[in-house]
Design a protein around this motif. Sequence first.
Motif, PDB file in Angstrom:
ATOM      1  N   THR A 139       0.829  -1.202   0.000  1.00 17.33           N
ATOM      2  CA  THR A 139       0.000   0.000   0.000  1.00 17.33           C
ATOM      3  C   THR A 139       0.864   1.253   0.000  1.00 17.33           C
ATOM      4  O   THR A 139       2.082   1.172   0.193  1.00 17.33           O
ATOM      5  N   THR A 140       0.190   2.392  -0.188  1.00 12.96           N
ATOM      6  CA  THR A 140       0.870   3.685  -0.126  1.00 12.96           C
ATOM      7  C   THR A 140      -0.093   4.741   0.381  1.00 12.96           C
ATOM      8  O   THR A 140      -1.303   4.501   0.490  1.00 12.96           O
ATOM      9  N   GLU A 141       0.455   5.914   0.675  1.00 16.13           N
ATOM     10  CA  GLU A 141      -0.371   7.040   1.111  1.00 16.13           C
ATOM     11  C   GLU A 141      -0.811   7.855  -0.107  1.00 16.13           C
ATOM     12  O   GLU A 141      -0.318   7.655  -1.215  1.00 16.13           O
ATOM     13  N   ASP A 142      -1.713   8.806   0.118  1.00 15.31           N
ATOM     14  CA  ASP A 142      -2.213   9.669  -0.934  1.00 15.31           C
ATOM     15  C   ASP A 142      -1.226  10.804  -1.177  1.00 15.31           C
ATOM     16  O   ASP A 142      -1.043  11.678  -0.332  1.00 15.31           O
ATOM     17  N   LEU A 143      -0.577  10.782  -2.319  1.00 19.98           N
ATOM     18  CA  LEU A 143       0.374  11.830  -2.702  1.00 19.98           C
ATOM     19  C   LEU A 143      -0.114  12.610  -3.922  1.00 19.98           C
ATOM     20  O   LEU A 143       0.678  13.189  -4.660  1.00 19.98           O
ATOM     21  N   THR A 144      -1.440  12.623  -4.131  1.00 21.03           N
ATOM     22  CA  THR A 144      -1.992  13.316  -5.301  1.00 21.03           C
ATOM     23  C   THR A 144      -1.706  14.814  -5.260  1.00 21.03           C
ATOM     24  O   THR A 144      -1.596  15.440  -6.317  1.00 21.03           O
ATOM     25  N   SER A 145      -1.554  15.403  -4.081  1.00 27.13           N
ATOM     26  CA  SER A 145      -1.256  16.839  -4.000  1.00 27.13           C
ATOM     27  C   SER A 145       0.122  17.169  -4.574  1.00 27.13           C
ATOM     28  O   SER A 145       0.415  18.320  -4.883  1.00 27.13           O
ATOM     29  N   TYR A 146       0.957  16.131  -4.747  1.00 26.12           N
ATOM     30  CA  TYR A 146       2.284  16.303  -5.354  1.00 26.12           C
ATOM     31  C   TYR A 146       2.288  15.894  -6.829  1.00 26.12           C
ATOM     32  O   TYR A 146       3.343  15.826  -7.455  1.00 26.12           O
ATOM     33  N   GLY A 147       1.108  15.588  -7.360  1.00 28.48           N
ATOM     34  CA  GLY A 147       1.007  15.211  -8.762  1.00 28.48           C
ATOM     35  C   GLY A 147       1.012  13.711  -9.015  1.00 28.48           C
ATOM     36  O   GLY A 147       0.979  13.273 -10.166  1.00 28.48           O
ATOM     37  N   ALA A 148       1.050  12.914  -7.957  1.00 29.86           N
ATOM     38  CA  ALA A 148       1.044  11.450  -8.107  1.00 29.86           C
ATOM     39  C   ALA A 148      -0.366  10.958  -8.423  1.00 29.86           C
ATOM     40  O   ALA A 148      -1.354  11.623  -8.111  1.00 29.86           O
ATOM     41  N   PRO A 149      -0.473   9.785  -9.025  1.00 28.29           N
ATOM     42  CA  PRO A 149      -1.794   9.171  -9.188  1.00 28.29           C
ATOM     43  C   PRO A 149      -2.388   8.838  -7.813  1.00 28.29           C
ATOM     44  O   PRO A 149      -1.687   8.870  -6.795  1.00 28.29           O
ATOM     45  N   THR A 150      -3.656   8.467  -7.794  1.00 29.93           N
ATOM     46  CA  THR A 150      -4.287   8.064  -6.533  1.00 29.93           C
ATOM     47  C   THR A 150      -3.596   6.807  -6.000  1.00 29.93           C
ATOM     48  O   THR A 150      -2.984   6.048  -6.771  1.00 29.93           O
ATOM     49  N   PRO A 151      -3.688   6.558  -4.687  1.00 31.88           N
ATOM     50  CA  PRO A 151      -3.080   5.340  -4.141  1.00 31.88           C
ATOM     51  C   PRO A 151      -3.566   4.062  -4.841  1.00 31.88           C
ATOM     52  O   PRO A 151      -2.766   3.171  -5.113  1.00 31.88           O
ATOM     53  N   ALA A 152      -4.853   3.971  -5.122  1.00 29.25           N
ATOM     54  CA  ALA A 152      -5.380   2.778  -5.808  1.00 29.25           C
ATOM     55  C   ALA A 152      -4.727   2.610  -7.173  1.00 29.25           C
ATOM     56  O   ALA A 152      -4.405   1.483  -7.587  1.00 29.25           O
TER      57      ALA A 152
END
Length: 194
Positions: A139-152
Amino acid sequence: MTTLSGRPHTALLVIDVQNDVMTGAHERDGVVANISALVDRARAEDVPVVWVQHSDDGLAFGSEGWQYVPELARRESEPLVHKKYGDSFEATDLEEVLASRGVGRVVVTGAQTDMCVRSTLHGAFVRGYDVTLVSDAHTTEDLTSYGAPTPAEVVAHTNLYWGFHGGPGRRADTVATKEVTFAAAPAGGPATRD
């Protein structure tokens, strides 16, 4: 099938399932439950369980956040590898721990998918190991605020690309918890994907 001669055994790697790492992790409870089930199976089958624990400036060695989540308890007889880099092999004794147990295949679980899990997958593979990623046990954390895709999406993409990864004399595959086997992978043939 590993390129490491005389290393027929498998080990389960549990990477960084620590309190602060798992805070807010995608599907946290289900992932921890799957890892716990794999730890129980590995122990029942006398397969080494190797615990990896990260520390850095944001995750202080010995702190409460640095501790493994309470649902997972390491036995004193099980190796604990301390690391400071993403790749669990980098500047650690993981290779020595695995070599001393004749391990040529690792089954990878833990966190975070897009950091330490991916780094360790590649680190193991380039060192000659067969590498199985457990699709529903990382698993991973939500890093979408940095431009990453969603964790899923990060988890799904990692599962997809690792299932198609390969190299001469080594095997990479992605399987679900219920499909994990700790037996040595057969020589040749396609990798299994879920």
